[in-house]
Design a protein around this motif. Sequence first.
Motif, mmCIF file in Angstrom:
data_model
loop_
_atom_site.group_PDB
_atom_site.id
_atom_site.type_symbol
_atom_site.label_atom_id
_atom_site.label_comp_id
_atom_site.label_asym_id
_atom_site.label_seq_id
_atom_site.Cartn_x
_atom_site.Cartn_y
_atom_site.Cartn_z
ATOM 1 N N ILE A 120 30.763 14.772 11.290
ATOM 2 C CA ILE A 120 29.964 13.500 11.540
ATOM 3 C C ILE A 120 28.651 13.873 10.348
ATOM 4 O O ILE A 120 28.265 12.945 9.579
ATOM 5 N N ALA A 121 28.149 15.074 10.795
ATOM 6 C CA ALA A 121 26.887 15.441 9.785
ATOM 7 C C ALA A 121 27.180 15.454 8.464
ATOM 8 O O ALA A 121 26.433 14.919 7.726
ATOM 9 N N HIS A 122 28.043 15.941 8.085
ATOM 10 C CA HIS A 122 28.477 16.108 6.457
ATOM 11 C C HIS A 122 28.713 14.537 6.088
ATOM 12 O O HIS A 122 28.146 14.280 4.810
ATOM 13 N N THR A 123 29.131 13.780 6.772
ATOM 14 C CA THR A 123 29.192 12.358 6.192
ATOM 15 C C THR A 123 27.670 11.681 6.373
ATOM 16 O O THR A 123 27.669 10.892 5.455
ATOM 17 N N LEU A 124 27.091 11.874 7.196
ATOM 18 C CA LEU A 124 25.787 11.304 7.133
ATOM 19 C C LEU A 124 24.923 11.760 6.087
ATOM 20 O O LEU A 124 24.057 11.082 5.645
ATOM 21 N N THR B 271 35.943 3.751 7.751
ATOM 22 C CA THR B 271 36.527 4.128 9.071
ATOM 23 C C THR B 271 37.155 5.560 9.061
ATOM 24 O O THR B 271 38.003 5.653 8.339
ATOM 25 N N TYR B 272 36.790 6.497 9.680
ATOM 26 C CA TYR B 272 37.178 7.667 9.764
ATOM 27 C C TYR B 272 37.805 8.076 11.101
ATOM 28 O O TYR B 272 37.339 7.735 12.154
ATOM 29 N N TYR B 273 38.971 8.377 11.010
ATOM 30 C CA TYR B 273 39.847 9.075 12.061
ATOM 31 C C TYR B 273 39.856 10.421 12.525
ATOM 32 O O TYR B 273 40.092 11.523 11.551
ATOM 33 N N LEU B 274 39.004 10.772 13.254
ATOM 34 C CA LEU B 274 38.547 12.437 13.367
ATOM 35 C C LEU B 274 39.565 12.938 14.606
ATOM 36 O O LEU B 274 39.399 12.828 15.849
ATOM 37 N N VAL C 124 29.439 2.943 8.984
ATOM 38 C CA VAL C 124 30.489 3.917 9.086
ATOM 39 C C VAL C 124 30.954 4.172 10.345
ATOM 40 O O VAL C 124 30.101 4.065 11.313
ATOM 41 N N LEU C 125 32.222 4.003 10.678
ATOM 42 C CA LEU C 125 32.913 4.106 11.874
ATOM 43 C C LEU C 125 33.454 5.530 11.878
ATOM 44 O O LEU C 125 34.331 5.814 11.142
ATOM 45 N N PHE C 126 33.337 6.326 13.199
ATOM 46 C CA PHE C 126 33.918 7.414 13.398
ATOM 47 C C PHE C 126 35.030 7.255 14.548
ATOM 48 O O PHE C 126 34.371 7.082 15.593
ATOM 49 N N ARG C 127 36.171 7.046 14.298
ATOM 50 C CA ARG C 127 36.996 6.897 15.543
ATOM 51 C C ARG C 127 37.518 8.118 15.873
ATOM 52 O O ARG C 127 38.577 8.918 15.415
ATOM 53 N N ASN C 128 36.980 8.968 17.089
ATOM 54 C CA ASN C 128 37.238 10.260 17.679
ATOM 55 C C ASN C 128 38.420 10.271 18.609
ATOM 56 O O ASN C 128 38.657 9.342 19.419
ATOM 57 N N ILE C 129 39.136 11.158 18.496
ATOM 58 C CA ILE C 129 40.192 11.449 19.529
ATOM 59 C C ILE C 129 39.634 12.142 20.714
ATOM 60 O O ILE C 129 38.368 12.688 20.607
ATOM 61 N N LEU C 130 40.202 12.416 21.747
ATOM 62 C CA LEU C 130 40.020 13.021 22.990
ATOM 63 C C LEU C 130 39.250 14.153 22.412
ATOM 64 O O LEU C 130 39.794 15.148 21.745
ATOM 65 N N TYR C 131 38.269 14.718 22.873
ATOM 66 C CA TYR C 131 37.476 15.928 22.879
ATOM 67 C C TYR C 131 38.754 17.107 23.327
ATOM 68 O O TYR C 131 39.029 17.159 24.553
ATOM 69 N N MET C 132 38.863 18.189 22.852
ATOM 70 C CA MET C 132 39.727 19.210 23.370
ATOM 71 C C MET C 132 38.918 19.915 24.581
ATOM 72 O O MET C 132 39.491 20.442 25.491
ATOM 73 N N GLN D 265 19.261 0.991 6.825
ATOM 74 C CA GLN D 265 19.983 0.946 5.771
ATOM 75 C C GLN D 265 21.695 1.131 5.779
ATOM 76 O O GLN D 265 22.476 0.596 5.515
ATOM 77 N N CYS D 266 21.545 1.896 7.289
ATOM 78 C CA CYS D 266 23.294 2.418 7.467
ATOM 79 C C CYS D 266 23.175 2.691 9.025
ATOM 80 O O CYS D 266 22.360 3.723 9.455
ATOM 81 N N LEU D 267 24.317 2.178 9.620
ATOM 82 C CA LEU D 267 24.647 2.402 11.013
ATOM 83 C C LEU D 267 26.015 3.220 11.044
ATOM 84 O O LEU D 267 26.903 2.522 10.684
ATOM 85 N N ALA D 268 25.889 4.203 11.842
ATOM 86 C CA ALA D 268 27.075 4.811 11.909
ATOM 87 C C ALA D 268 27.349 4.925 13.547
ATOM 88 O O ALA D 268 26.567 4.923 14.263
ATOM 89 N N TYR D 269 28.580 4.847 13.883
ATOM 90 C CA TYR D 269 29.038 4.711 15.372
ATOM 91 C C TYR D 269 30.145 5.565 15.490
ATOM 92 O O TYR D 269 31.054 5.692 15.002
ATOM 93 N N THR D 270 30.201 6.213 16.779
ATOM 94 C CA THR D 270 31.139 7.033 17.479
ATOM 95 C C THR D 270 32.088 6.381 18.271
ATOM 96 O O THR D 270 31.888 5.915 19.453
#
Length: 286
Positions: A180-184, A193-196, A135-143, A97-102
Amino acid sequence: MILVTGATGHLGRAVLQTLASKTAPDNLAALVRDPDKAADLQAQGISIRVGDYRDLASLQRAMQGITKVLLISGGGDDDALQQHYNVVDAARQAGVQCLAYTSRALKDPDSLTNQLMVRHFQTEDYIKASGLAYVLFRNILYMEALPQFTGPHVLTTGIGLPAGEGKVAYALRSEMGEAIAHTLLDSSCNTKTYYLTGSEAYSFHDVAAALTTLSGKPVAYTPLETAEFEQRLHARGLPAIVIQRIVGFMTDIKNGQEEIVRSDLEQLLGRKPSTLIEGVKTIFNL
């Protein structure tokens, strides 16, 4: 039921850690290639589904009874894009029903130097065309990637990179996983689209200053020319393809691709993301 792919990787585990603290384990499934590496997840009561991004049939089997799928992007394989397509196809065929992508938080995907990043936006387009809610999670570079850029002896050698005065809104992978878990866990799949990203963008001068403050040793950042940097990497014996990718990351940083700052991560966490100095303290064990 939520299926997390790449479940034994760093981000996958971070997502599952929060999910397991917020919902019953029988609501969770982990997609893995090697079940032996997921013994700890299975011990928590999380369903282990064996599958490979390259094997469509295995993905279809793994997604039986699944409501939501989190597709954690694969590595730098030549066929990485097709692997993503396989996951999308399997999700559609299994009635997910729902596909999320990093994905990736980059300012202008059309002008990227690092072509490895382009596949993220091609995957986004494929998801949007699939008919699936997403749902799309647009992630910045990991610290957490900073030690790879600075090198293991940064406190004595300083930082030398061809990133100019470019800045990155680094965020901790662990906090991205939590968000991401909170959103799922939200019942909706809002085609959003979320910008993390972190709350502030930092240059490598800022990284050097944080290392100086925390270590008590003077650490400086020296912007290098690309040719000199490539020669240094070549002297270390790195393969040409690896050098090309590292230089691509640095060039995109120099060009401002990673300086996006948004409040989505803060809103999903319910608190401010960790600052650079807080993250560096933990990452570099200072």
